[in-house]
Every structure is written in C-alpha cells, then in structure tokens.
Design an enzyme around this catalytic site. Sequence first.
Site, PDB file in Angstrom:
ATOM      1  N   GLU A   1      -8.391   4.545  -6.290  1.00  0.00           N
ATOM      2  CA  GLU A   1      -7.176   4.853  -7.229  1.00  0.00           C
ATOM      3  C   GLU A   1      -7.853   4.944  -8.705  1.00  0.00           C
ATOM      4  O   GLU A   1      -7.299   5.669  -9.367  1.00  0.00           O
ATOM      5  CB  GLU A   1      -6.477   3.539  -7.093  1.00  0.00           C
ATOM      6  CG  GLU A   1      -5.340   3.846  -8.103  1.00  0.00           C
ATOM      7  CD  GLU A   1      -4.300   4.877  -7.567  1.00  0.00           C
ATOM      8  OE1 GLU A   1      -4.435   5.408  -6.665  1.00  0.00           O
ATOM      9  OE2 GLU A   1      -3.121   5.065  -8.524  1.00  0.00           O
ATOM     10  N   ASP A   2      -8.868   4.011  -9.193  1.00  0.00           N
ATOM     11  CA  ASP A   2      -9.227   3.921 -10.295  1.00  0.00           C
ATOM     12  C   ASP A   2     -10.666   4.678 -10.680  1.00  0.00           C
ATOM     13  O   ASP A   2     -11.067   4.672 -11.852  1.00  0.00           O
ATOM     14  CB  ASP A   2      -9.316   2.565 -10.887  1.00  0.00           C
ATOM     15  CG  ASP A   2      -8.031   1.953 -10.720  1.00  0.00           C
ATOM     16  OD1 ASP A   2      -7.018   2.556 -10.740  1.00  0.00           O
ATOM     17  OD2 ASP A   2      -7.916   0.564 -10.624  1.00  0.00           O
TER      18      ASP A   2
END
Length: 716
Positions: free
Chosen positions: A91-92
Amino acid sequence: MQQAVVLPGTQKIRVSGGGIRRLLADLEYLSENERDQVRQAYEFGARAHHDQRRLSGEPYISHPVAVATILAQLRLDSETIIAALLHDVIEDTPTLRVNLEDHFGRQVAAIVDGVTKLTRLRKAGHSATQAASFRKMMLAMVDDIRVILVKLADRLHNMRTLEALDRERQRRIARETLEIYAPIANRLGIRTIRREMEDLGFRYAWPQRYRVINRHLNQRPRHPRAIMRRVSDRLRRALKSANLEGSISARAKSAYSIYTKMREKRLAFKEISDVFGLRIIVSDIDACYRCLGIAHQLFRPMPGRFKDYIAIPRVNGYQSLHTVLLGPEGVPLEFQIRTPEMHRVAESGIGAHWQYKAEDKSVLPAQFRTQEWLRRITEMQATAQEEEFYDHVKVDLFPDKVYVFTPKGMILRLPRGATCLDFAYAVHTDVGHRCVAARVDGQVTPLRSQLKNGQNVHILTSRHAHPNAGWLEYVATAKARSAILDYLKNTQTREAREVGAVLLNQALADRGSSLRKMGRGPLEEALTELGVTSRQELYEQIGLGERLATLAAAVVMNPGKKQSGDRRRKLTPVDIAGAEGMVVTYGKCCYPIPGDEVVGHASSGRGFVIHRNTCGNFRAERKRKDRWIPINWKRRIRLEFPAGLRIHIDHRPGVLAEVAARVAETGHNIAQVNMQDRPEESTELFLSVLVKDRDRLARVIRAIRTLPSVHRVQRV
Ligand code: MN
C-alpha cells in the site's frame, strides 16, 4: 536503542533496532531458520519504508515491528509474523505482490495482499453506519483468516499510538474500532486483542464517561484487592486439602464492559455487581467441577448466576464455569474456572489454530485450518446453541453472500453469484427496469457480470430501456426474477388490451358503429353476456386471440339476440405498426415486410401472427375464415424486418464475401446466412436481410443480381 543496519545496495540507514531485537526474543518458539526469515523480512521492510515516518516521528518500520510483536505474543506461525512485518509495503511503497512472492513465498504475499485490500476498503471513505454489514464484508473478503489477525494487530497498534492524532480523528478511529474491529476480535474469540481495543476505544471515543467509571472503580469504600486476597487465600487452602492443583488470579471487569452493561440494562454504577472476580485454572474438566463445589461451600452463591460454558460453550468456542459468590462484607465476586487448554482458546480464539507447533509440519491450506476451528466448535455446540452458532460464526466466515457498496456508500447484501442486474433490482424495481449497464469500481461493466465483495456498483439507466426475457438467464435473486416476470406479463397484457380494443373497434366499424359511438352503457351491458367482468378483460381476450372480435361486436351491437355469424361481410383491415411487441408476431414461414399484402391469424393465447397472403400456411387454412383478419401496414414504419432470399450462385471460393459486400453497399445488414454445400458448379445461398419495406428489399435484390456469379435471386 539505535542500531546501524547495512542494507544491500543502499547506504547506511539508522533505525531503532530495539523493536526487532525484542521481537526476535519473543519468537524463541520458532526454529532458527524461521527466525532468520523474520530477520530478512524486517530488513526488506525497513528498506522499503526507509524514507517514511510515523506521525509520532518514529521511523515507519517501528509500526510493523510492533504489529508483529502483538502476533508473536499470540505465538502465531512464522508466515503470519513475516506478513505482519510487511503488511504496509504494497500500500505505502512501490513494492509489488510478486516481489513478496519471490522473497517470501506465495502464502506471505497472499496475506499482505489481503491486508492491503482491507486497507483500501477503509480508505474508500465509506460511512460506518452499517457496522454489522461492514464486518461481514471484511470477513467475506478474506480466504485466509490470518489476514484478519494481522489487520486486528495493525489496528490495535494504531490504537496504542492514537495520542499523535488530533482530537477529531482520535474519536472517529476509536468509534470505528469499537463498532467494527473489537466485535470481529470477539467473534473470533481473541480476548486479549478485543479487551485492549475496547479499553482504548472507550477512552478515546467517550473520554468523559471513561474517567467517571474509572473514578468509581477506584473509589470503592474498601479497597477490593484486600478482600480478593483474603478470598483467594481461603480458596487456595481448601483446594490444597482436596488435593487439587490450581492457579488463582484476581481480575477486575473492564471499564468498557461495565459501561456497556450500565447502558444495556439501564443500571447505575452502584447496581453493577461482580465488578471483581477470580480466575482459577485447574488441570482438567473433572477438577473444574470439583473446584466449583469447593467454592460453593466456602461462599454463598448468588441464585441464577451459575453458567456452565463447559457443557454449552459460547458461540466463539469459549469454555469455562462461571459463578457469582458473595464474598466477605457482601462484595459479589465472579469466579471463572477452566482448564489450561480452555484458557488458551479463551485468550487467542481462532488464533490458537495458527499457533506455532514444532511437531506440526503438515501444511494445511488456510481455508482448511479455519474449517477445522469451525468443526471443533460445531462439535462442542452440537446441541443447544447450534442455530445461533450458524447464524453468527459460520455465515460470517464462509459466507454465501456478497457485500457491495451503493454509490452512497450503503452496503447491499446479495446471494453469491448475484449480477449487476440483481443489484439494480435490489436498489429499486424502477432502477432494474431501466438499467442498461453498470459501472463497477469505475469500469463500465455488462449487466450480466457477477459481483465480488467490496465492489462499488453504480447502475446506468436510460428512460428507453426495459426488461427483456433474456435477463431471466442471469439473475440470481428472487426479487429481480419476479420483477422481470411481472413486467413481461404486464407488458403482454397491456399490448393485448391495446390490440384487442383496435380489433373490436374495427369489427364495430364493419357494422356501422364504433366504440366511441356506442358509449359506455351498452358496452357494459354486453359484458355479462360475454362472460367477462370488465372491458379490459374483453379487450385482453380479443387481443390474445382467445375470442373473436367479430362475434364480440355482434353481441355488443345486439345484446340478448341469438347471433348468427355473417361470413360474407367484407371486413375492414386493422392497421399495424410493427411495434406491437408480444401480441403481434411475424410468420417465420414467409417473413412478411411492410408493403407485402398480409393477413393476421388469431392463435389462441399468443395473439396474432402476420403472414403474407402468398404464404402456404395461409392458403392451407384460409377456409377457417373466423381465424383470419385483414391487416394493413401503417405508414411510416421505422422498424427493420428480416426478409429471406434464395440465391443461385456459382460454387467457388469468395462468392459469399462478394454477396455480403453488395448487401452492405446498399446500407443493409445480413441477419443470417446459410449455404448449401453441394459438389456442383452452382449452389444455393440463403440470406436473411434486415429491411424496412418492399422497396428497399427490391433495391437489395437488384444489387445482388448485378454480380456476375449470381444466376437468380428469389424471395423465400
Ligand atoms: Mn499498518
């Protein structure tokens, strides 16, 4: 503690290394090899997140390490721990699922991917008004329950570090934790996580109430610890003289559970008893009951407060004996008596099935382990609470439903296999009737495509759209099916009535009258004689061909008289526009098109079939005059009709393409082609071409005739 970590291919990065060292110490239950993989996962994660920081200012990697530590305390397997260390990298950071697969295997990659999907679900910013549905959607989205375990630990650590956020976000996240995550932890029986989530959630969501209840807890007249010590001393001596080994620990009810009880039962704090209690762990089930007997001899039990969760476990598999006894000075104390195995399940619930066991080298598929957990609980439940159990636990974990979002963020629950069309009808029958396509997660998608959990669905409608019988093949819900069937039935009825009224009017015109000239009165009078209850019913019967317009007209004109059919009268033709739909259809034998001379055949219950008057079927049956109605085409018909052509043509490659090209040049479409494959020089080709009328068909025929390889063109 600071530690310099040298990562391959990067410069030195300083990260706080205390966390990973503590984590590795907690992981002493894993093999050396597995701990080595954990170390590699840490380095991979630290490198991926190296330029990110938490709001608290710490390096980002401290968060995944803390999440992994929570799971290490539940003694979960190495894959879960590794996935926890990497849970935010997809996600990051630019890391992809395949990168994780290459380094840490498919299972770990799948868990991280699952956690990412849940994170995105949340980020979509949907309101948590339907907390129960949202919980089910989350559970339905995961194939591997370890995804939920990582997600719960992730949320727990975020709750522990909530101090760094502003007041508004604290409150929002805390409420969401109480409404969504703590209940999931409860359902899966993971008491340690649930209890801490509730405590932190209560503190941040309702700070004032939290303070008041804690003040009450500390202001009890006599400090209860002293009382509890006296009680446990007496109990310990009694157990010893009965030759029972057991460990006793004191416990206080949590502020949140006191608060919930006050609210649900509308009680004041003073009215809540059993705020304090003891937990006794003894070797086996037999010892549990003996211990209960001893406790009941020492202190007076409160009536109606004994619960045997060993014989009848709670829905999440929790087992214990519960009883409330009146201690010294009338202080009520709750006793919980259980075995070490029951205690393990009570603390970690479904997590117990993912706990590391050195001897367990069998690689059970993720789904199977969860099923094992369910099977064990089912066996325990075998009697009393079975129904409740299926309602709650099983349906959540192996749902036969899909959960999707409406454009307003509401969650709709549909059966597995439901399509966009089912969704449209679930929103509203009118939306269903008018839908043309759907936008699923932003992509335009056909109505027949099946829905998946967590999708955002938006239905595209058009005023001109309407249901068709083909839709019935791809709806899964009863609601959609019956709405479509209703619509089709109503449409047929409406069309039949319209056509019936026209036919009756024409029949009256043949006798020098009309519906308007007759007026309502005489018509209503004739209804009884005709055996119908309303004009609409009469029109419908005529329109469906169940009753003949000429005979009905005769009755309407001369009610009460015996009718004799006047066969020789010349009938006025009925006008048709081609768009009558289900009541008027066209003969598949002769393919009539506007401009042809046609007749209508009343076939009972199916309305009218239009034939050309050159059609063999008409010739064969023309004697039955009462069944045939003269028909005129209306002017200006916009529709296209299929017309059949038989073409004699040279038998050589490419002739079909030449014909098709000629038809296309005239601006018409071919609906069907059929070629007789005979080993001769010339062959027969059957074409069905879509045309508006005879003139245009003639144009098509002329165009085909100009081809040198064509010998003859005939209409079928
Ligand atoms: Mn996280």
